[in-house]
Write a protein that holds these residues in place. Structure first.
Motif, PDB file in Angstrom:
ATOM      1  N   SER A   1      17.313  35.704   1.269  1.00 49.79           N
ATOM      2  CA  SER A   1      17.908  35.685   2.616  1.00 49.79           C
ATOM      3  C   SER A   1      17.574  36.969   3.368  1.00 49.79           C
ATOM      4  CB  SER A   1      19.431  35.523   2.527  1.00 49.79           C
ATOM      5  OG  SER A   1      19.765  34.283   1.950  1.00 49.79           O
ATOM      6  N   LEU A   2      17.571  38.095   2.636  1.00 45.73           N
ATOM      7  CA  LEU A   2      17.223  39.380   3.268  1.00 45.73           C
ATOM      8  C   LEU A   2      15.763  39.399   3.721  1.00 45.73           C
ATOM      9  CD1 LEU A   2      19.142  41.842   0.900  1.00 45.73           C
ATOM     10  CD2 LEU A   2      19.563  41.498   3.355  1.00 45.73           C
ATOM     11  N   ILE A   3      14.865  38.858   2.885  1.00 45.36           N
ATOM     12  CA  ILE A   3      13.445  38.776   3.288  1.00 45.36           C
ATOM     13  C   ILE A   3      13.312  37.956   4.575  1.00 45.36           C
ATOM     14  CG2 ILE A   3      11.159  37.881   2.679  1.00 45.36           C
ATOM     15  CD1 ILE A   3      11.810  38.464  -0.258  1.00 45.36           C
ATOM     16  N   SER A   4      14.019  36.821   4.597  1.00 49.24           N
ATOM     17  CA  SER A   4      13.968  35.944   5.772  1.00 49.24           C
ATOM     18  C   SER A   4      14.526  36.647   7.012  1.00 49.24           C
ATOM     19  CB  SER A   4      14.764  34.672   5.485  1.00 49.24           C
ATOM     20  OG  SER A   4      14.661  33.775   6.560  1.00 49.24           O
ATOM     21  N   LEU A   5      15.632  37.396   6.837  1.00 43.44           N
ATOM     22  CA  LEU A   5      16.242  38.130   7.951  1.00 43.44           C
ATOM     23  C   LEU A   5      15.243  39.111   8.568  1.00 43.44           C
ATOM     24  CD1 LEU A   5      18.790  39.199   9.586  1.00 43.44           C
ATOM     25  CD2 LEU A   5      19.023  40.865   7.724  1.00 43.44           C
ATOM     26  N   TYR A   6      14.642  39.951   7.713  1.00 42.53           N
ATOM     27  CA  TYR A   6      13.742  40.992   8.227  1.00 42.53           C
ATOM     28  C   TYR A   6      12.412  40.415   8.705  1.00 42.53           C
ATOM     29  CZ  TYR A   6      17.089  44.483   6.717  1.00 42.53           C
ATOM     30  OH  TYR A   6      18.223  45.238   6.592  1.00 42.53           O
ATOM     31  N   SER A   7      12.014  39.309   8.101  1.00 46.12           N
ATOM     32  CA  SER A   7      10.786  38.636   8.549  1.00 46.12           C
ATOM     33  C   SER A   7      10.944  38.139   9.981  1.00 46.12           C
ATOM     34  CB  SER A   7      10.463  37.458   7.625  1.00 46.12           C
ATOM     35  OG  SER A   7       9.453  36.643   8.183  1.00 46.12           O
ATOM     36  N   LYS A   8      12.065  37.438  10.244  1.00 47.83           N
ATOM     37  CA  LYS A   8      12.269  36.839  11.562  1.00 47.83           C
ATOM     38  C   LYS A   8      12.633  37.862  12.620  1.00 47.83           C
ATOM     39  CE  LYS A   8      13.091  32.238   9.856  1.00 47.83           C
ATOM     40  NZ  LYS A   8      13.964  31.067   9.718  1.00 47.83           N
ATOM     41  N   SER A   9      13.128  39.013  12.199  1.00 52.79           N
ATOM     42  CA  SER A   9      13.428  40.066  13.176  1.00 52.79           C
ATOM     43  C   SER A   9      12.199  40.945  13.437  1.00 52.79           C
ATOM     44  CB  SER A   9      14.583  40.937  12.680  1.00 52.79           C
ATOM     45  OG  SER A   9      14.196  41.686  11.538  1.00 52.79           O
TER      46      SER A   9
ATOM     47  N   LEU B   1      24.432  36.043   5.905  1.00 50.72           N
ATOM     48  CA  LEU B   1      23.051  36.334   6.323  1.00 50.72           C
ATOM     49  C   LEU B   1      22.363  35.093   6.900  1.00 50.72           C
ATOM     50  CD1 LEU B   1      21.881  38.641   3.390  1.00 50.72           C
ATOM     51  CD2 LEU B   1      22.150  39.301   5.787  1.00 50.72           C
ATOM     52  N   LYS B   2      22.551  33.953   6.247  1.00 51.04           N
ATOM     53  CA  LYS B   2      21.924  32.710   6.739  1.00 51.04           C
ATOM     54  C   LYS B   2      22.457  32.329   8.115  1.00 51.04           C
ATOM     55  CE  LYS B   2      20.774  30.854   2.187  1.00 51.04           C
ATOM     56  NZ  LYS B   2      21.177  29.934   1.092  1.00 51.04           N
ATOM     57  N   SER B   3      23.754  32.569   8.341  1.00 51.23           N
ATOM     58  CA  SER B   3      24.345  32.281   9.654  1.00 51.23           C
ATOM     59  C   SER B   3      23.767  33.206  10.719  1.00 51.23           C
ATOM     60  CB  SER B   3      25.874  32.442   9.594  1.00 51.23           C
ATOM     61  OG  SER B   3      26.439  31.497   8.726  1.00 51.23           O
ATOM     62  N   CYS B   4      23.561  34.473  10.368  1.00 49.64           N
ATOM     63  CA  CYS B   4      22.954  35.433  11.307  1.00 49.64           C
ATOM     64  C   CYS B   4      21.521  35.018  11.656  1.00 49.64           C
ATOM     65  CB  CYS B   4      22.952  36.833  10.703  1.00 49.64           C
ATOM     66  SG  CYS B   4      24.586  37.563  10.525  1.00 49.64           S
ATOM     67  N   ILE B   5      20.802  34.550  10.636  1.00 52.04           N
ATOM     68  CA  ILE B   5      19.408  34.125  10.857  1.00 52.04           C
ATOM     69  C   ILE B   5      19.370  32.896  11.761  1.00 52.04           C
ATOM     70  CG2 ILE B   5      17.328  33.183   9.740  1.00 52.04           C
ATOM     71  CD1 ILE B   5      18.205  34.908   7.235  1.00 52.04           C
ATOM     72  N   ARG B   6      20.267  31.927  11.481  1.00 53.61           N
ATOM     73  CA  ARG B   6      20.301  30.708  12.312  1.00 53.61           C
ATOM     74  C   ARG B   6      20.645  31.040  13.767  1.00 53.61           C
ATOM     75  NH1 ARG B   6      22.418  28.088   7.668  1.00 53.61           N
ATOM     76  NH2 ARG B   6      24.531  28.673   8.269  1.00 53.61           N
ATOM     77  N   ALA B   7      21.563  31.999  13.953  1.00 48.92           N
ATOM     78  CA  ALA B   7      21.971  32.391  15.307  1.00 48.92           C
ATOM     79  C   ALA B   7      20.991  33.383  15.934  1.00 48.92           C
ATOM     80  CB  ALA B   7      23.358  33.015  15.260  1.00 48.92           C
ATOM     81  N   ARG B   8      19.998  33.800  15.149  1.00 45.82           N
ATOM     82  CA  ARG B   8      19.014  34.805  15.580  1.00 45.82           C
ATOM     83  C   ARG B   8      19.705  36.092  16.049  1.00 45.82           C
ATOM     84  NH1 ARG B   8      14.127  32.986  15.167  1.00 45.82           N
ATOM     85  NH2 ARG B   8      13.259  34.808  16.224  1.00 45.82           N
ATOM     86  N   ASP B   9      20.828  36.379  15.416  1.00 45.05           N
ATOM     87  CA  ASP B   9      21.542  37.622  15.711  1.00 45.05           C
ATOM     88  C   ASP B   9      21.206  38.613  14.593  1.00 45.05           C
ATOM     89  OD1 ASP B   9      23.306  39.674  16.363  1.00 45.05           O
ATOM     90  OD2 ASP B   9      24.845  38.284  17.095  1.00 45.05           O
TER      91      ASP B   9
END
Length: 850
Positions: free
Chosen positions: A102-110, A69-77
């Motif tokens: 990590s999930l909160i961060s993923l959905y926040s940035k998307s 998940l952190k790698s997806c967030i860093r890649a903005r994918d």
């Protein structure tokens, strides 16, 4: 807004836990996925996850999913991130707090606020929230336009007795980085100072700097935060430099950069990019070149190539963009940013629009890099600059093909392009086809309607802007005022001024500047002066507008007084200011004063004289009858004189009946532009004045062969809400009979007072015996005399008669106006191509020096 109270517990040091050893808990699947991640192969890691799932093998460790998940967030994918979450649910792995965060961060940035909130609520039900969870959710609210919810969550966090850390403070401070909540941010700053967190982390200080810049739109408190920070790093310095640029303080940005270097910090590519932008803004090519050299020595030149292209483009003097092109050509890989910077540079420099369009075509043809909306915007502006709507439509086809035509900046540039090309129907179509019209769209189209003097449409657009609550900007009124100024419609200008007062924009600097210019161009210089004197905050444009107004009205003393006052108050003049100063000296024959100011441009203010300044000096010398001096001056110019300079000189040759120099000037003009009608017309008039009718006729014949047309002389006057236009001998007006009756009466009266028609100014050969009478009749029917006669019978006696002409007023009309002002007892204000003439009690403000 409801008051928010804060109760901060004393800061407590959290116990530092050693990370658990996980090597013994990672199975084969985990190792395979982590091997891909460690190699930087995110897609390979997700593919491995899918293949393992297909074979019924699943990772056993939540750490693996957290890493994914952190790698997806860093890649903005974010699409891959959501796929990982789906696999997590499918494998029925129970997430720990790290994975939930990590999930909160993923959905926040998307931008998926609902999903982020669901995860946070789930953590609450299982009692798994920690400080990181709260901070992530605050950041989520703040980043998605829910600043108040972020602040509420912070208060709820405090009420639970939890202790905020640096990340938590950073999240809530960012939520306060706007004008609505900056007050809450100040309260938080107070507690930060009390609890010692202010000095504990650089990120907190950076967030506070951002908050004050964005929330207060000033730099004062941001600088105080910066000054009190105990620890500074390159990020902090770069932030200050960047924010200086965003606030419009390029000199301060450079000062911070120098302080940073002297403090021993090494700049990175982000720092240098901002400093190159500051050099571009200030057009400081010397400093820019020094920094370029430094970037090469530091090994950063390749990282800042786009900024270099932009800097050299904007600093290029007299359109020489060679350095800009050299940097671009040396780049190994051209990005869309570098192409756009180069195209924009050519577009903005000295009418190199054709070259900019060619570059855009080259970019499209190569096909290696796709243009973005910024590229298309610059391409459309270039088409507008060269007035080529045909190419503009082809560029529009490419924009449609790439799905960018609906982008707001692109569509607004399309409207602007058609407006500049005088294709108002195309501009209207582009405007009406917009699914969403913003203020820029309205302003762009409104500017076009004003240029085309369609004030009914312009005022209708203004009403729509107001009704839709888009927020009328200074540019809206500047466009309206510029339009009415061009036609000299003072009544419409006064209506717009009343709207300005109603909307509370009477103190707005750009609007006041536009009002000064409008009243000056409409002939009401006293009202312009009153607007200027009531301004609290004047910039160089304010001063220059007032100086230009006085110059156009021939008030040289007031020009020089205002200029001296401007320099005493520490306002540095610009190139336009000096054009006004030199024009004022020219209009009243102050040759020595003109030379003094011309020489002081560079000596006192480091402003290099440009073509327009040399043209003013030629005009100054010519009006004083110093044709030989003017000719020598032209020949010693540091660059080749353009058509404007030679046209000015040719006009003086006609006034002073110097045929030989006139022929030379005309030849120079035709070498530069064979289709310039002014050369043929002026030379024909010079020959006619000297009685050389055959040569005069030959010039007219050559014009006809080339299909060149002389601009027709016309005069206009505003009466009521309508502008009335007249041409020579015009009888098309509904009140033509009354107008000519009044004109006959005036001619009879002024002849009685001593007026003698100057028939030498009729440059037509008449064969009849009564040619003198015919010449007099031609003089009586000049458009400015007809307009004045109409004004006298159609306006109140208490108001001046304001007439505007598109060409220079002729000598006979100028003389007649002085007599008419006496016999009618009315003030007559006449604006011609060059300046204003105020006729009152038989005298003109120009003192017959024009």
């Amino acid at each position: 807004m409801a008051m928010i109270s804060f109760s901060f517990p004393s800061p407590a040091k959290l116990p530092v836990k050693s990370p658990p050893s996980i090597s013994n808990r990672i199975n084969l699947a985990d190792r395979l996925i982590l091997r891909h991640l460690n190699a930087g192969d995110l897609r390979g890691a997700v593919s491995a996850l899918d293949l393992l799932a297909h074979d019924g093998i699943r990772p056993m460790d939540s750490v693996t999913f957290s890493s994914l998940l952190k790698s997806c967030i860093r890649a903005r994918d974010f699409r891959l991130g959501k796929l990982v979450h789906a696999r997590l649910i499918e494998f029925e792995i129970e997430p720990d707090s790290v994975l939930y965060n990590s999930l909160i961060s993923l959905y926040s940035k998307s931008g998926d606020l609902t999903k982020a909130k669901d995860v946070f609520e789930t953590m609450g039900r299982f009692g798994m929230r920690d400080v990181v969870s709260w901070s992530a959710m605050m950041a989520c609210f703040g980043n998605n336009g829910r600043e108040f919810d972020a602040i509420k969550l912070f208060v709820e966090f405090l009420e639970l007795g939890l202790v905020p850390n640096d990340y938590c403070y950073t999240a809530v401070i960012r939520a306060c980085s706007n004008s609505d909540f900056v007050g809450v941010g100040r309260v938080i700053l107070g507690f930060l100072m009390k609890t010692g967190h202010f000095e504990s982390d650089v990120c907190v200080g950076c967030s506070l700097i951002d908050m004050f810049v964005k929330g207060e739109n000033t730099f004062e408190n941001a600088y105080k935060v910066f000054d009190k920070m105990s620890e500074l790093n390159v990020v902090t310095w770069t932030l200050m430099i960047t924010r200086c640029m965003q606030m419009g303080f390029p000199r301060e940005a450079i000062r911070f950069f120098l302080d940073m270097v002297l403090s021993g910090f090494e700049s990175d590519k982000f720092t240098l990019s901002s400093v190159f932008s500051a050099c571009a803004e200030l057009e400081n090519l010397s400093l820019g070149k020094q920094l370029h050299s430094w970037a090469i020595r530091s090994g950063l030149a390749d990282d800042v190539e786009c900024s270099l292209v932009d800097m050299y483009a904007k600093c290029s003097a007299d359109g020489l963009v060679d350095d800009c092109r050299k940097v671009f050509d040396r780049m190994q890989d051209h990005s869309v940013m570098s192409w756009t910077a180069l195209i924009t540079g050519y577009m903005q420099n000295c009418n190199l629009g054709t070259e900019a369009i060619n570059l855009f075509c080259e970019m499209i043809t190569q096909g290696h890099v796709e243009p973005n909306h910024f590229t298309f915007s610059s391409a459309f502006k270039a088409c507008g600059n060269v007035s080529d709507p045909r190419v503009g439509k082809q560029v529009l086809g490419h924009a449609f093909k790439r799905g960018l035509a609906s982008n707001s900046s692109v569509s607004n540039s399309v409207i602007s392009m058609f407006v500049k090309c005088d294709r108002m129907e195309d501009a209207r179509t582009a405007f009406e086809s917009l699914s969403e019209k913003n203020l820029v769209s309205y302003n762009t189209f409104l500017d076009g309607t004003c240029r085309n003097l369609d004030f009914q449409q312009a005022f209708q657009l203004l009403s729509e802007i107001t009704e839709r609550e888009l927020g009328v900007s200074a540019f809206t009124f500047a466009s309206l005022l510029s339009g009415v100024a061009n036609v000299g419609s003072i009544r419409k200008g006064e209506q717009i001024h009343s709207q300005v007062l109603k909307l509370g924009l009477s103190c707005n600097q750009p609007v006041c500047n536009a009002l000064i210019s409008m009243y000056s161009k409409c002939g009401s210089i006293d009202t312009a002066s009153r607007v200027f004197s009531l301004m609290d905050n004047r910039n160089v444009i304010s001063w220059t507008s007032m100086i230009t107004g006085f110059a156009k009205h021939g008030f040289a003393e007031r020009v020089l007084e205002t200029f001296n006052q401007m320099t005493k108050e520490g306002v540095k003049p610009n190139e336009v200011t000096y054009v006004a100063i030199l024009s004022a000296c020219s209009h009243v024959g102050l040759v020595s004063e003109g030379w003094r100011h011309f020489n002081s441009m560079y000596e006192d203010h480091k402003i290099k004289p440009k073509m327009e300044h040399y043209a003013c000096m030629v005009d100054l010398l010519c009006r004083a009858g110093l044709l030989t001096d003017a000719f020598e001056f032209i020949n010693t110019m540091p660059f080749q004189a353009d058509v404007l300079v030679w046209r000015t000189f040719l006009g003086a040759c006609r006034v002073h009946s110097n045929t030989e120099l006139g022929k030379l000037a005309a030849r120079k003009i035709l070498e530069l532009d064979p289709n310039e009608p002014a050369a043929y017309i002026q030379l024909s008039n010079i020959y006619a004045s000297a009685g050389k009718w055959e040569e005069s006729t030959e010039m007219r014949r050559k014009m006809k062969e080339r299909n060149l047309v002389k601009e027709g002389g016309c005069s206009w006057i505003e009466v009521g809400d309508k502008v009335h236009k007249f041409y020579v001998g015009d009888t098309s007006h509904p009140n033509a009979h009354q107008i000519y009756d009044e004109l006959d009466r005036l001619i009879t009266e002024i002849k009685r007072c001593g007026y003698v028609p100057d028939t030498d100014l009729v440059l037509h050969k008449l064969e009849e015996e009564d040619d003198e009478a015919k010449k007099e009749m031609l003089l009586y029917q000049h458009s400015e005399k007809i307009a004045v006669a109409f004004g006298l019978i159609s306006t109140a006696k208490s108001r001046p008669v304001r007439v505007f002409k598109n060409l220079r007023v002729c000598g006979d009309c100028h003389n007649a106006m002085k007599y008419i002002s006496t016999v009618s007892g009315r003030e007559i204000v006449l604006r011609d191509l060059n300046r204003f003439h105020h006729f009152k009690d038989g005298r003109c403000s120009c003192n017959d020096y024009w």
